[in-house]
Motif scaffolding. Structure first.
Motif, short mmCIF file in Angstrom:
data_model
loop_
_atom_site.label_atom_id
_atom_site.label_comp_id
_atom_site.label_asym_id
_atom_site.label_seq_id
_atom_site.Cartn_x
_atom_site.Cartn_y
_atom_site.Cartn_z
N GLY A 153 0.83 -1.20 0.00
CA GLY A 153 0.00 0.00 0.00
C GLY A 153 0.86 1.25 0.00
O GLY A 153 1.94 1.27 0.59
N LEU A 154 0.39 2.28 -0.68
CA LEU A 154 1.19 3.49 -0.88
C LEU A 154 0.41 4.70 -0.36
O LEU A 154 -0.72 4.95 -0.79
N ASP A 155 1.01 5.43 0.58
CA ASP A 155 0.37 6.61 1.16
C ASP A 155 0.87 7.92 0.58
O ASP A 155 0.08 8.84 0.34
N ALA A 156 2.16 8.04 0.38
CA ALA A 156 2.73 9.31 -0.09
C ALA A 156 4.06 9.06 -0.79
O ALA A 156 4.76 8.07 -0.50
N VAL A 157 4.40 9.98 -1.70
CA VAL A 157 5.64 9.87 -2.47
C VAL A 157 6.29 11.24 -2.53
O VAL A 157 5.62 12.26 -2.79
N ARG A 158 7.59 11.27 -2.31
CA ARG A 158 8.40 12.46 -2.54
C ARG A 158 9.52 12.03 -3.48
O ARG A 158 10.18 11.01 -3.25
N LEU B 232 4.58 4.05 3.16
CA LEU B 232 3.80 2.86 2.89
C LEU B 232 2.71 2.65 3.94
O LEU B 232 2.85 3.06 5.10
N ALA B 233 1.63 1.98 3.52
CA ALA B 233 0.53 1.70 4.44
C ALA B 233 0.90 0.61 5.44
O ALA B 233 0.40 0.60 6.57
N GLU B 234 1.78 -0.31 5.02
CA GLU B 234 2.23 -1.38 5.90
C GLU B 234 3.75 -1.29 6.03
O GLU B 234 4.44 -0.87 5.11
N HIS C 132 -5.42 7.23 -7.86
CA HIS C 132 -4.87 6.81 -6.56
C HIS C 132 -4.85 8.01 -5.62
O HIS C 132 -4.59 9.15 -6.05
N ASP C 133 -5.11 7.76 -4.33
CA ASP C 133 -5.19 8.88 -3.39
C ASP C 133 -3.86 9.20 -2.71
O ASP C 133 -3.81 10.01 -1.78
N ALA C 134 -2.76 8.58 -3.13
CA ALA C 134 -1.45 8.91 -2.56
C ALA C 134 -1.11 10.37 -2.83
O ALA C 134 -1.42 10.92 -3.90
N ASP C 135 -0.46 10.99 -1.87
CA ASP C 135 0.03 12.35 -2.02
C ASP C 135 1.40 12.28 -2.70
O ASP C 135 2.33 11.66 -2.18
N VAL C 136 1.52 12.89 -3.88
CA VAL C 136 2.76 12.83 -4.67
C VAL C 136 3.31 14.24 -4.83
O VAL C 136 2.58 15.15 -5.27
N ALA C 137 4.58 14.44 -4.50
CA ALA C 137 5.24 15.73 -4.68
C ALA C 137 6.60 15.51 -5.33
O ALA C 137 7.33 14.58 -4.97
#
Length: 345
Positions: free
Chosen positions: A167-172, A251-253, A226-231
Motif C-alpha cells: 500500500g502506498l500513502d505518499a511519495v516524494r 507505505l501503508a504497511e 490513486h489517493d497517494a500524495d505525490v510531490a
C-alpha cells in the motif's frame, strides 16, 4: 499478424528513436513518416538531422516525408505513433482519430483527460479498455492512447510494486534528468555544462498528476485516481541520457529495505515484444543505478533500482530509466503492442 504503422513527427529526437525501434520490429511494418510542411516531400535522409549513433536504416532513409495531415497519410495505416510537440498534438491528434486512425502518442496533451487511457502496459494494462468509453463518447472510429512523461515512467513501475505489496500513502521524488529529455535544442551547452538547473517547466505537475492516474483503478467506465500524495522536484543535469530519481515512499504497511527491493524484483513483466524481463532490475550495490552504466538495461527498456534504506514512514531508494527509450519512444511502441494484443487495431 503484421500491422502497418506510421510516425508523426518523425524527424525529431523521439521520432528518430521510433525509427530505431520500429524498423526491425517483428509485428509492425513502418510505411509512413510525417513532419512539418518544411520537411514534407523530402527524402527522410534529407529531412532528418540524424543524431543517433548508428546509420539511418536504408529502407527508411529513402522514404518520402509526408505532411502531418489525414489527407496525406495512407488510409490503410493501422497505427500511428505520435512524437509531436504537445501544441501540435492537441490540434492534430483528435482530427486523425476522428478520421479513423489509432494513435499511440508520446505528446503530453490529453494525458489526464477522463476518457484517454494513460498507460504503462506492465503497470495498468487494463486501462486500455477506456478506449471503448472514448469511442462511445467522441464518436471516433479511431482511438487515442497516451504514455506518460519520461520522469513519471521511471518511478511508477517501482511505486506500483510497492503499492501492490504494502500500500502506498505518499511519495516524494527528486529527479536528476538528462539533457536529451529537453530535445536537441532544449538546453544550450552554456546553460548546462558545469551546472545543474533546479527547475523544468511543468515537469513537477506532470509527475504528480500522471502517477496518480497510472496507479488508479479502472472500473470499466472511469479511472479513479490513486489517493497517494505525490510531490516532485525536478532538476536538469549534464548527463546525455537516463533519468535518475531519488524516491521517498511512505507505505501503508511496514516493510524493510529488503522486502521493498524484493517487491520490485518480483514485479511481473508482460509477454510483449518490447517489454523487458525483469521489468525492474534491482541492484544490491549502494551506488547503483548510474545513468552511464545502467540506462541500457533491457535494451533501454528496463527500470533499475537500488540504494534501498528504511525511513520512518517507509523506504527510500533510487531508480533510473532511459528517458528516450523506456521514457518516450519505447513507451509508445509498448502501447502499440498492447493495442494490437487487445484487438484495437
Amino acid at each position: 499478424m503484421t500491422h502497418t504503422v506510421g510516425i508523426l513527427g518523425a524527424t525529431g529526437a523521439v521520432g528518430q528513436r521510433l525509427v530505431q525501434l520500429l524498423d526491425p520490429h517483428p509485428d509492425f511494418e513502418l510505411v509512413a513518416l510525417t513532419a512539418s510542411d518544411e520537411s514534407a516531400g523530402k527524402p527522410y535522409r534529407e529531412a532528418a538531422k540524424w543524431r543517433l549513433d548508428f546509420a539511418i536504416p536504408e529502407d527508411v532513409a529513402g522514404m518520402t516525408v509526408r505532411r502531418t495531415d489525414a489527407d496525406d497519410i495512407p488510409d490503410d495505416v493501422d497505427l500511428l505513433f505520435s512524437s509531436l510537440p504537445s501544441s501540435v498534438g492537441e490540434r492534430v491528434e483528435p482530427g486523425l482519430c476522428e478520421a479513423g486512425y489509432v494513435v499511440s502518442s508520446n505528446s503530453s496533451n490529453d494525458r489526464t483527460a477522463d476518457d484517454v487511457p494513460l498507460v504503462i502496459p506492465e503497470v495498468n494494462a487494463d486501462h486500455i479498455d477506456l478506449l471503448d468509453v472514448q469511442r462511445d463518447a467522441r464518436g471516433w472510429d479511431g482511438a487515442l492512447v497516451k504514455n506518460p512523461n519520461c520522469s513519471t515512467i521511471t518511478m511508477v513501475p517501482t511505486l506500483a510494486a510497492l503499492d501492490r505489496a504494502f500500500g502506498l500513502d505518499a511519495v516524494r521524488v527528486s529527479t536528476l534528468q538528462a539533457v536529451s529529455g529537453a530535445g536537441y535544442d532544449g538546453v544550450t551547452s552554456m546553460e548546462i555544462l558545469d551546472n545543474a538547473i533546479p527547475h523544468i517547466g511543468g515537469e513537477e505537475q506532470k509527475m504528480e498528476s500522471e502517477a496518480r492516474k497510472l496507479l488508479g483503478a479502472f472500473d470499466g467506465a472511469e479511472v479513479s485516481w490513486h489517493d497517494a500524495d505525490v510531490a516532485a522536484s525536478c532538476n536538469r543535469i549534464p548527463t546525455l541520457d537516463g533519468h535518475l530519481e531519488n524516491v521517498w515512499a511512505d507505505l501503508a504497511e511496514d516493510a524493510s529495505a529488503g522486502e521493498a527491493a524484493d517487491a520490485m524484483r518480483e514485479f511481473p513483466s508482460l509477454d510483449l515484444p518490447s517489454s523487458p524481463d525483469p521489468l525492474v532490475h534491482v541492484f544490491e550495490e549502494p551506488d547503483r543505478p548510474q545513468p552511464r552504466l545502467d540506462r541500457m538495461r533491457g535494451d533501454g527498456m528496463a527500470v533499475t533500482a537500488g540504494g534501498f534504506r528504511e525511513t520512518s514512514g517507509g523506504v527510500q531508494y533510487n531508480c533510473l530509466a532511459h528517458n528516450t527509450l523506456r521514457g518516450a519512444a519505447g513507451a509508445s511502441v509498448l502501447n502499440g503492442e498492447l493495442l494490437a494484443q487487445n484487438g484495437y487495431l
